[in-house]
Design a protein around this motif. Structure first.
Motif, PDB file in Angstrom:
ATOM      1  N   ALA A   1       0.832  -1.206   0.000  1.00  0.00           N
ATOM      2  CA  ALA A   1       0.000   0.000   0.000  1.00  0.00           C
ATOM      3  C   ALA A   1       0.866   1.255   0.000  1.00  0.00           C
ATOM      4  O   ALA A   1       0.565   2.236  -0.691  1.00  0.00           O
ATOM      5  CB  ALA A   1      -0.921  -0.009   1.214  1.00  0.00           C
ATOM      6  N   LEU A   2       1.970   1.215   0.745  1.00  0.00           N
ATOM      7  CA  LEU A   2       2.840   2.379   0.862  1.00  0.00           C
ATOM      8  C   LEU A   2       3.556   2.682  -0.452  1.00  0.00           C
ATOM      9  O   LEU A   2       3.605   3.831  -0.901  1.00  0.00           O
ATOM     10  CB  LEU A   2       3.847   2.129   1.982  1.00  0.00           C
ATOM     11  N   TRP A   3       4.079   1.643  -1.101  1.00  0.00           N
ATOM     12  CA  TRP A   3       4.786   1.865  -2.354  1.00  0.00           C
ATOM     13  C   TRP A   3       3.815   2.233  -3.485  1.00  0.00           C
ATOM     14  O   TRP A   3       4.163   3.016  -4.372  1.00  0.00           O
ATOM     15  CB  TRP A   3       5.631   0.653  -2.727  1.00  0.00           C
ATOM     16  N   LEU A   4       2.605   1.699  -3.433  1.00  0.00           N
ATOM     17  CA  LEU A   4       1.608   2.110  -4.423  1.00  0.00           C
ATOM     18  C   LEU A   4       1.300   3.593  -4.256  1.00  0.00           C
ATOM     19  O   LEU A   4       1.174   4.327  -5.247  1.00  0.00           O
ATOM     20  CB  LEU A   4       0.335   1.278  -4.271  1.00  0.00           C
ATOM     21  N   TYR A   5       1.212   4.035  -3.026  1.00  0.00           N
ATOM     22  CA  TYR A   5       0.995   5.462  -2.759  1.00  0.00           C
ATOM     23  C   TYR A   5       2.153   6.306  -3.284  1.00  0.00           C
ATOM     24  O   TYR A   5       1.946   7.349  -3.920  1.00  0.00           O
ATOM     25  CB  TYR A   5       0.826   5.676  -1.257  1.00  0.00           C
ATOM     26  N   ILE A   6       3.384   5.859  -3.023  1.00  0.00           N
ATOM     27  CA  ILE A   6       4.559   6.625  -3.455  1.00  0.00           C
ATOM     28  C   ILE A   6       4.577   6.784  -4.970  1.00  0.00           C
ATOM     29  O   ILE A   6       4.811   7.876  -5.502  1.00  0.00           O
ATOM     30  CB  ILE A   6       5.851   5.937  -2.952  1.00  0.00           C
TER      31      ILE A   6
ATOM     32  N   ARG B   1      -3.257   9.883  -1.854  1.00  0.00           N
ATOM     33  CA  ARG B   1      -3.366  10.068  -0.403  1.00  0.00           C
ATOM     34  C   ARG B   1      -4.731   9.604   0.102  1.00  0.00           C
ATOM     35  O   ARG B   1      -4.825   8.947   1.153  1.00  0.00           O
ATOM     36  CB  ARG B   1      -3.140  11.530  -0.043  1.00  0.00           C
ATOM     37  N   GLN B   2      -5.781   9.950  -0.631  1.00  0.00           N
ATOM     38  CA  GLN B   2      -7.124   9.535  -0.230  1.00  0.00           C
ATOM     39  C   GLN B   2      -7.230   8.013  -0.155  1.00  0.00           C
ATOM     40  O   GLN B   2      -7.786   7.463   0.801  1.00  0.00           O
ATOM     41  CB  GLN B   2      -8.147  10.083  -1.218  1.00  0.00           C
ATOM     42  N   GLU B   3      -6.691   7.323  -1.155  1.00  0.00           N
ATOM     43  CA  GLU B   3      -6.745   5.860  -1.167  1.00  0.00           C
ATOM     44  C   GLU B   3      -5.916   5.259  -0.030  1.00  0.00           C
ATOM     45  O   GLU B   3      -6.332   4.283   0.597  1.00  0.00           O
ATOM     46  CB  GLU B   3      -6.256   5.341  -2.516  1.00  0.00           C
ATOM     47  N   LEU B   4      -4.754   5.860   0.247  1.00  0.00           N
ATOM     48  CA  LEU B   4      -3.920   5.346   1.330  1.00  0.00           C
ATOM     49  C   LEU B   4      -4.606   5.539   2.675  1.00  0.00           C
ATOM     50  O   LEU B   4      -4.527   4.662   3.551  1.00  0.00           O
ATOM     51  CB  LEU B   4      -2.556   6.035   1.324  1.00  0.00           C
ATOM     52  N   GLU B   5      -5.276   6.655   2.862  1.00  0.00           N
ATOM     53  CA  GLU B   5      -6.009   6.885   4.105  1.00  0.00           C
ATOM     54  C   GLU B   5      -7.112   5.855   4.294  1.00  0.00           C
ATOM     55  O   GLU B   5      -7.329   5.355   5.409  1.00  0.00           O
ATOM     56  CB  GLU B   5      -6.594   8.299   4.115  1.00  0.00           C
ATOM     57  N   GLN B   6      -7.802   5.507   3.209  1.00  0.00           N
ATOM     58  CA  GLN B   6      -8.850   4.488   3.292  1.00  0.00           C
ATOM     59  C   GLN B   6      -8.264   3.134   3.665  1.00  0.00           C
ATOM     60  O   GLN B   6      -8.837   2.395   4.490  1.00  0.00           O
ATOM     61  CB  GLN B   6      -9.590   4.398   1.962  1.00  0.00           C
TER      62      GLN B   6
END
Length: 305
Positions: free
Chosen positions: A171-176, A187-192
């Motif tokens: 999840a973290l690397w997908l966000y990056i 950011r919205q998806e990572l927060e979810q």
């Protein structure tokens, strides 16, 4: 993939200090939490010496020699002797080219030194030999990200994440990677995903990235979570790297540089966060250098008018 044994050091913590409060009430550590930097063990040194002696024999079958070169390369890599490891890996491949894990290791090495085309080839070779190798799939996506092939990196990382949505590192690397294309959506998806988290350690790193917890809270959680120096060094390496990524994205290069240096300082050589801290430092240097050159050209153009 972990290649280090557990260190025998019993002291888990060198320095923990209080915080200074800034005007916006955000906690900042005066002295960063530290661990004893990992050192080469007697076992690692003995294994390197033993394999070096055995490799001098002239009667070794090629498959045995290839395996021994691979093993010695792993030991070299685990103590930070990466050029020697690469030489052993190349010799091993020349004797037995059907080694997917070895191609993956070479791909990570090439990514670290910025040889991205070679890295792509290495990861492709791994996936041709072992299509289900998730480490190579992730590492290729990261190499594509650092090589500025963001669309391809996002495609690979999305597939990698979907194979295990509960993994905080995916999840973290997908966000990056996605932040390069659509930062607000990423950011919205990572927060979810963070709201649906389980108890895995890596979600602390996601919380650091999102700013959901203060740095003081995050480091207290890390320090209270283990008394083992090796685990502490590993977790601090990860925490400082991803915190550095956050500051870098915010344009605070001075803080990012300090954090990347801290991530390097613990000698957790087998972690990608240690390896890619060097790459991040080079990227910051190149970006700052390019910005200074652009400003100098603008100043010269104004003076010429």
């Amino acid at each position: 993939m972990k290649w280090f044994r557990t260190a025998t050091l019993s002291v888990a913590l060198l320095v923990t200090a209080g915080c200074a409060t800034t005007s916006n009430n955000s906690a900042q550590w005066l002295y960063p939490p530290m661990a004893v930097p990992l050192q080469a063990s007697v076992q690692q040194e003995v294994q390197i010496a033993r394999l070096s002696q055995l490799l001098q024999r002239t009667d070794l079958p090629n498959d045995v020699r290839a395996k021994m070169l691979y093993e010695r390369g792993n030991y070299y890599d685990s103590v930070g002797l990466r050029d020697l490891a690469r030489l052993d890996y190349n010799q091993s491949l020349s004797l037995n080219p059907a080694q997917p894990d070895l191609f993956n290791l070479l791909g990570v090495y090439f990514t670290q030194v910025g040889e991205f085309d070679a890295a792509y080839d290495a990861f492709d070779s791994t996936l041709e030999l072992a299509p289900d190798n998730t480490y190579a799939a992730r590492n290729r996506a990261i190499a594509l990200y650092y090589g500025d092939r963001i669309d391809l990196a996002l495609e690979d990382m999305q597939k990698h994440y979907e194979q295990d949505p509960s993994d905080p590192f995916r999840a973290l690397w997908l966000y990056i990677v996605k932040s390069e294309k659509a930062p607000e959506l990423a950011r919205q998806e990572l927060e979810q995903r963070y709201q649906a988290r389980d108890e895995q350690w890596g979600w602390v790193l996601v919380a650091i990235t999102l700013g959901d917890v203060t740095e003081e809270q995050a480091f207290k959680a890390i320090l209270s979570g283990t008394r083992d120096n090796t685990v502490l060094a590993q977790r601090l390496t990860e925490a400082y790297f991803y915190l550095g990524k956050r500051y870098q994205a915010e344009g605070d290069f001075a803080s990012a540089i300090s954090l990347y240096k801290l991530a390097i300082s613990f000698n957790v050589f087998e972690y990608v966060e240690h390896r890619y801290s060097f790459l991040e430092l080079s990227r910051i240097y190149n970006q700052v250098k390019a910005e200074h050159l652009a400003k100098a050209k603008q100043a010269q153009a104004k003076n010429a008018q």
